[in-house]
Scaffold this motif. Structure first.
Motif, short mmCIF file in Angstrom:
data_model
loop_
_atom_site.label_atom_id
_atom_site.label_comp_id
_atom_site.label_asym_id
_atom_site.label_seq_id
_atom_site.Cartn_x
_atom_site.Cartn_y
_atom_site.Cartn_z
N ARG A 44 -9.46 -67.23 48.09
CA ARG A 44 -8.63 -66.19 48.72
C ARG A 44 -7.17 -66.58 48.56
O ARG A 44 -6.77 -67.71 48.84
N LEU A 55 -22.68 -59.24 51.29
CA LEU A 55 -22.22 -60.63 51.40
C LEU A 55 -21.43 -60.78 52.69
O LEU A 55 -20.48 -60.04 52.93
N ILE A 114 -19.14 -63.43 54.72
CA ILE A 114 -18.41 -64.70 54.60
C ILE A 114 -18.03 -65.18 55.99
O ILE A 114 -17.29 -64.51 56.72
N GLY A 162 -21.62 -66.50 52.60
CA GLY A 162 -20.61 -67.44 52.12
C GLY A 162 -19.92 -68.11 53.29
O GLY A 162 -20.08 -67.72 54.45
N SER A 174 -15.35 -59.65 55.35
CA SER A 174 -14.25 -60.57 55.17
C SER A 174 -14.29 -61.66 56.25
O SER A 174 -14.68 -61.40 57.39
N PRO A 175 -13.93 -62.89 55.90
CA PRO A 175 -13.93 -63.94 56.92
C PRO A 175 -12.89 -63.67 58.01
O PRO A 175 -11.73 -63.42 57.71
N GLU A 178 -15.93 -70.01 49.55
CA GLU A 178 -14.59 -69.48 49.31
C GLU A 178 -13.57 -70.50 49.82
O GLU A 178 -13.66 -70.96 50.95
N GLN A 212 -15.95 -69.87 54.26
CA GLN A 212 -14.57 -70.09 53.83
C GLN A 212 -14.13 -71.48 54.30
O GLN A 212 -14.01 -71.74 55.49
N VAL A 264 -18.51 -56.67 51.27
CA VAL A 264 -18.35 -58.03 51.77
C VAL A 264 -17.74 -57.98 53.16
O VAL A 264 -16.76 -57.26 53.39
N ASP A 316 -10.12 -63.33 45.78
CA ASP A 316 -10.08 -62.46 46.96
C ASP A 316 -8.60 -62.22 47.28
O ASP A 316 -7.89 -63.14 47.69
#
Length: 340
Positions: free
Chosen positions: A215, A55, A57, A100, A23-24, A162, A102, A21, A247
């Motif tokens: 998260r 994925l 995000i 995704g 991460s945002p 998320e 956030q 993934v 998360d």
């Protein structure tokens, strides 16, 4: 070699081609201060999809204008944002990645002109603005903003939503006793402090029926703050509410020094997964495919969230595959570069 890192995972109606993934991470690149997607965002996210991330995000995206971390954050508070976000989704889908977003509100950590909001009128630090304590009417409006953000995320075609309840931003501020000094139904004890997140989730789920992640900051890293024990209990409640994955990050609700080392937050994902019996994502100085494989094979998490390493190297997945002596799908344009 059969690997855990490059195995599929299905959550609800969505199958991720691997366990990696992105991460945002905020890009601070909405140049006109209107929250709209720019060419930078299209290039940034699509390149990680080409790099075979399962994925992606999209960064913390504000559900209200005063909920931006900075004036250059992406927004999802207006229908005018949908088309730009859809372009990100479509580009990433072309290369096999799921996408995704956030949904976020910065609370007292917003660095903006004008009034900022928080559960209690306590600044993050001396140099930052003192927020206004939110009225119950403003709380209701903000919950509705998260709901509207979820509707727009669905219209833009995202695969995952998320909710950002970590890093000292608004939802985290409601959860922590260090930042929530309210005496009404949204403060005073652990159950009341959880109420805002619960209501946000319920509102989001009226619009969103796909995979839902939350998260968290699983420890405040402060003796008077929340600990992993508290978050195991919260995770059990989140599972009942219908959240699919936690998360697991930590810290940043108040200024503290954290002992940082490779994999320093994996223990939080491990405990929540195995004590609350819910899917988790591990994050925090995860840089090696071997490290990621160990986490997954030992049932310590279900997804591996990669942050700054993917800023340095959009093609991290290929390097991880080489470390694990396995072959992964490669865009035909790049096959010559990875055929060794």
């Amino acid at each position: 070699m059969n690997t855990a890192l490059f195995s599929t995972l299905t959550i609800k109606n969505v199958t991720f081609k691997n366990r990696i993934v992105m991460s945002p991470m905020c890009m601070y690149s909405s140049s006109n201060q209107d929250g709209k997607v720019q060419n930078w965002h299209l290039t940034h996210y699509a390149s990680r999809a080409v790099g075979q991330i399962g994925l992606i995000i999209v960064e913390a995206t504000a559900v209200e204008p005063q909920g931006r971390i900075s004036s250059h954050d992406l927004g999802i508070w207006d229908d005018d944002h949908i088309d730009g976000l859809r372009k990100i989704v479509d580009l990433c889908h072309e290369h096999g990645a799921k996408v995704g977003i956030q949904l976020a509100h910065a609370g007292r950590k917003a660095k903006l002109e004008g009034e900022i909001l928080a559960p209690s009128a306590i600044p993050f630090e001396e140099k930052m603005k003192t927020p206004k304590e939110m009225s119950e009417a403003e709380i209701t409006e903000t919950i509705a903003a998260f709901q509207a953000g979820a509707r727009r995320a669905k219209e833009a075609g995202f695969d995952v939503v998320e909710i950002h309840a970590a890093h000292g931003y608004l939802i985290n501020e409601f959860l922590s006793p260090l930042t929530n000094k309210r005496s009404d139904q949204f403060g005073g004890n652990a159950e009341n402090r959880f109420r805002f997140l619960r209501e946000v989730i319920r509102a989001v789920m009226t619009e969103w029926d796909g995979p839902l992640f939350v998260r968290i900051s699983a420890s405040d890293h402060h003796p008077e703050g929340l600990s992993i024990h508290d978050y195991v209990n919260y995770a059990k409640e989140l599972k009942i509410l219908g959240v699919d994955l936690i998360d697991c990050s930590s810290g940043s609700v108040v200024p503290v020094n954290i002992d940082v080392y490779p994999g320093y937050q994996v223990k939080f994902a491990d405990r929540i997964k195995n004590e609350a019996h819910i899917l988790t994502g591990a994050v925090g100085l995860l840089t090696s495919g071997l490290q990621a494989e160990e986490i997954l094979r030992n049932n310590r998490a279900d997804l591996i969230f990669i942050g700054r390493e993917l800023l340095r190297n959009p093609y991290w997945a290929f390097h991880a595959a080489c470390q694990l002596n396995t072959k992964i799908e490669t865009p035909k344009q790049y096959e010559r570069g990875w055929n060794f």
